[in-house]
Design an enzyme around this catalytic site. Structure first.
Site, mmCIF file in Angstrom:
data_model
loop_
_atom_site.group_PDB
_atom_site.id
_atom_site.type_symbol
_atom_site.label_atom_id
_atom_site.label_comp_id
_atom_site.label_asym_id
_atom_site.label_seq_id
_atom_site.Cartn_x
_atom_site.Cartn_y
_atom_site.Cartn_z
ATOM 1 N N GLU A 156 4.059 18.650 16.110
ATOM 2 C CA GLU A 156 4.236 17.255 16.529
ATOM 3 C C GLU A 156 5.524 17.017 17.321
ATOM 4 O O GLU A 156 6.382 16.234 16.910
ATOM 5 C CB GLU A 156 4.204 16.329 15.302
ATOM 6 C CG GLU A 156 2.920 16.471 14.502
ATOM 7 C CD GLU A 156 2.810 15.443 13.374
ATOM 8 O OE1 GLU A 156 3.678 14.561 13.265
ATOM 9 O OE2 GLU A 156 1.832 15.534 12.612
ATOM 10 N N GLU A 188 -3.877 18.857 10.809
ATOM 11 C CA GLU A 188 -3.446 18.056 9.656
ATOM 12 C C GLU A 188 -4.283 16.792 9.612
ATOM 13 O O GLU A 188 -4.566 16.198 10.651
ATOM 14 C CB GLU A 188 -1.983 17.589 9.779
ATOM 15 C CG GLU A 188 -0.925 18.612 9.487
ATOM 16 C CD GLU A 188 0.491 18.032 9.631
ATOM 17 O OE1 GLU A 188 0.685 16.804 9.473
ATOM 18 O OE2 GLU A 188 1.402 18.819 9.921
#
Ligand SMILES: *[C@@H]1O[C@H](CO)[C@@H](O)[C@H](O)[C@H]1NC(C)=O
Ligand SMILES: *[C@@H]1O[C@H](CO)[C@@H](O)[C@H](O)[C@H]1NC(C)=O
Ligand SMILES: *[C@@H]1O[C@H](CO)[C@@H](O)[C@H](O)[C@H]1NC(C)=O
Ligand SMILES: *[C@@H]1O[C@H](CO)[C@@H](O)[C@H](O)[C@H]1NC(C)=O
Ligand SMILES: *[C@@H]1O[C@H](CO)[C@@H](O)[C@H](O)[C@H]1NC(C)=O
Length: 582
Positions: free
Chosen positions: A260, A482
């Site tokens: 991320e 995720e």
């Protein structure tokens, strides 16, 4: 003394799991330790730790400072009653995930390992930030967390009982290179820890997936040059990556360079990174100094990986980075302006990393039009060549999405004014904008309000996957690296039997998996794996331990940091028993 108000982390509700804004009062910024640039003695390392240890580094509970061996006769116990609400018995009952589908869990070193000073590890910027300014981390720190460093053998057995085929974890850069930089010493003990961890997974039939960087920059490189604010990081990271690929590349065959990066770069807007801004960089511009440095670092590390593979030094595997963010839906579907905001959020949140890597080596046009080149450096033609195609598959941490509404000042006024609080996305982030005007309803059940975001918007998963796979196509398919849900109020429940009844999380997970099956079978999406965030409750960065994403409860006040399965763990296990192909 604590007078200056800082907006440390202000993230759009739409762009991330960790959506929260937080104001931290600070006085004069704490100063970073002096960087170590030569010598690299034990005394130098102790010096870095002394700068962290003002508040002391916690000791692990006495009876868990050795590696706990797996429990003999491990059993998860009986299913909870009223298992799988009947309304979720869906049309997907007979559908299967394709052969080879990766069914896994996901963790990050800082959030689970603990043992921060063990094995000669150096301090990370999080160790420093959480100790120097405890409020920054909810008065908690990464010192012990769930103590996976010592309890991993038991934890792997507990996760194995879920039937997973794979486990995604991150490697802590300061465990491998305590000082971070190229030419500084490599910790054999640090390398050995991950050897053991990987071997334990393989021994249990679980495929390891490794992430090189999940936000734990070595303190020393932040002190030296501000980490990802300086292009020196490209070489230093590549040195680290090369060591790690060579050590584990015969056993680990799926890699992520970064986790991320869009969220990570936004952290540069405040503490602790603002302690080391190069000249001319400020809180508005720092995130955009970080972005091209990360993209280039990623591309160079991928080149190194591919070279090692083609030289036959490591096994043939695949590599990408974990994107985050989502395409929202318009608050008012009849508003052209809201439609434009949807595209802006998609381009500035996801496209800013994905388009260079998957499409053309360049940023999306909306990004180029909004963020001037003096703030977001443009890539040279040579850089574009190595960036484009620097991923073998697409990976997305796909949490909730939201509704996008035009901000009161309008898109143009916002986009052209760097001082506008909504710049550069230009989406209305007020809570009132967080639902759909068309229906009057929320988009889905809300997660814990501590996260200020994170709803169950599973019904929009197919929309996300269709958008991502058409806009950023990859021959290696797409992985959901995720997804997860913070159960509301879980931290407030006193009794274990109350905590483990996590029905909203269960509903979310089953809903989501049903949509994933439909995406594969009806939309023909090449979805190749899903990873649950997360196998056990952990240290959720600035939010600390009150945010609960775990499929297992961790009792942080018990000496053994006891784990307990929640209902959702059983739901997921049984769902996969039914839907995984043999
Ligand atoms: C569990 O272990 C005990 C010894 O500790 C053994 O007597 C027993 O048979 C085992 N049970 C199972 C189900 O394997
Ligand atoms: C980047 O870091 C290097 C090494 O510490 C330093 O010499 C250089 O001045 C830094 N560059 C900028 C633009 O700050
Ligand atoms: C940050 O720097 C940019 C120019 O580099 C400037 O336009 C902007 O106003 C500055 N922002 C702050 C908060 O000082
Ligand atoms: C957590 O552990 C403490 C200390 O062992 C115990 O008193 C408490 O009941 C436990 N809490 C839960 C929810 O199990
Ligand atoms: C650690 O010690 C405590 C107290 O002696 C005990 O209750 C607990 O079960 C032990 N934990 C482990 C993992 O051995």
């Amino acid at each position: 003394m604590w007078s200056k108000l800082l907006n440390t982390v202000l993230l759009s509700v739409i762009t991330t799991q960790l959506a929260f804004s937080q104001s931290i009062p600070v006085g004069p910024l704490p100063s970073l330790p002096t960087a170590v640039t030569s010598g690299y003695t034990q005394q130098d390392l102790d010096g870095l730790w002394q700068s962290v240890e003002k508040g002391g580094v916690s000791v692990v509970p006495a009876n868990v400072t050795h590696v706990l061996e797996p429990v003999a006769n491990f059993s998860v116990g009986p299913d909870p009653p009223r298992f799988r609400p009947s309304y979720l018995q869906a049309s997907t009952d007979s559908l299967k995930f394709p052969k080879g589908f990766l069914y896994g869990v996901s963790t990050a070193a800082t959030q689970v390992e603990g043992g921060v000073k063990e094995g000669g590890r150096g301090p990370s910027i999080y160790d420093w930030g959480c100790h120097i300014l405890p409020l920054f981390c909810n008065n908690e720190n990464p010192d012990v967390t769930v103590n996976e460093y010592y309890q991993y053998k038991q934890d792997i057995q507990r996760v194995k009982a879920m039937g997973v085929t794979t486990f995604s974890f991150s490697i802590a850069w300061p465990r491998i290179l305590p000082f971070g930089t190229k030419g500084s010493p490599v910790s054999e003990e640090g390398l050995k820890f991950y050897d053991d961890f990987i071997d334990e997974l393989l021994k249990n039939g679980i495929e390891p997936v490794a992430t090189l960087f999940h936000w734990d920059a070595p303190l020393n490189i932040v002190a030296q040059y501000g980490a990802f604010l300086n292009s020196s990081v490209v070489d230093d990271f590549n040195n680290y990556a090369s060591i790690v690929f060579q050590r584990y590349g015969k056993k680990v065959k799926t890699w992520h360079t970064f986790n991320e990066p869009r969220v990570y770069c936004s952290f540069y807007a405040g503490f602790p990174y603002e302690s080391k801004y190069p000249d001319g960089v400020n809180t508005t511009t720092a995130p955009f100094t970080c972005i091209p440095n990360i993209i280039k670092t990623h591309a160079v590390a991928v080149q190194t990986y591919r070279n090692l593979v083609s030289e036959g030094k490591i096994a043939k595997g695949k590599i990408a980075l974990k994107h985050n963010g989502a395409k929202p839906v318009p608050f008012d579907p009849n508003s052209e302006s809201d439609q434009e905001v949807v595209e802006r959020v998609a381009d500035l949140g996801v496209g800013i990393f994905s388009q260079p890597i998957y499409v053309d080596g360049n940023y999306p046009q909306r990004v180029l039009d909004t963020i001037p080149a003096r703030i977001l450096r443009r890539f040279t033609e040579e850089e574009k060549k190595i960036i484009k195609g620097s991923a073998d598959f697409y990976a997305i941490d796909a949490y909730a999405t939201g509704a996008a509404k035009t901000p009161p000042e309008g898109i143009e006024a916002c986009a052209s004014n760097m001082g506008d609080p909504n710049w550069p996305n230009c989406v209305d982030t007020s809570p009132a904008a967080g639902h759909s005007l068309a229906t009057g309803w929320a988009l889905g059940a809300a997660g814990d309000l501590i996260t200020r975001g994170g709803a169950d918007t599973s019904q929009l998963l197919r929309y996300q996957l269709n958008w991502l796979t058409t806009t950023y196509p990859s021959p290696g398919g797409i992985y959901i690296t995720e997804f997860g849900f913070a159960e509301p109020f879980e931290a407030m429940l006193p009794e274990l039997y109350q905590i483990t009844w996590d029905e909203r999380r269960s509903n979310y997970l089953l809903d989501y998996l049903n949509e994933a099956l439909l995406a594969i079978h009806e939309d023909k999406i090449d979805l190749r794996g899903v990873f649950f965030w997360t196998p056990y409750d952990n240290f959720e960065w600035n939010l600390g331990t009150p945010v609960k994403y775990g499929l297992q409860h961790v009792n942080f006040s018990s000496p053994g940091l006891d784990r307990a399965y929640k209902q959702s763990f059983f739901q997921v296990r049984n769902f996969f028993e039914q839907h995984l192909s043999n």
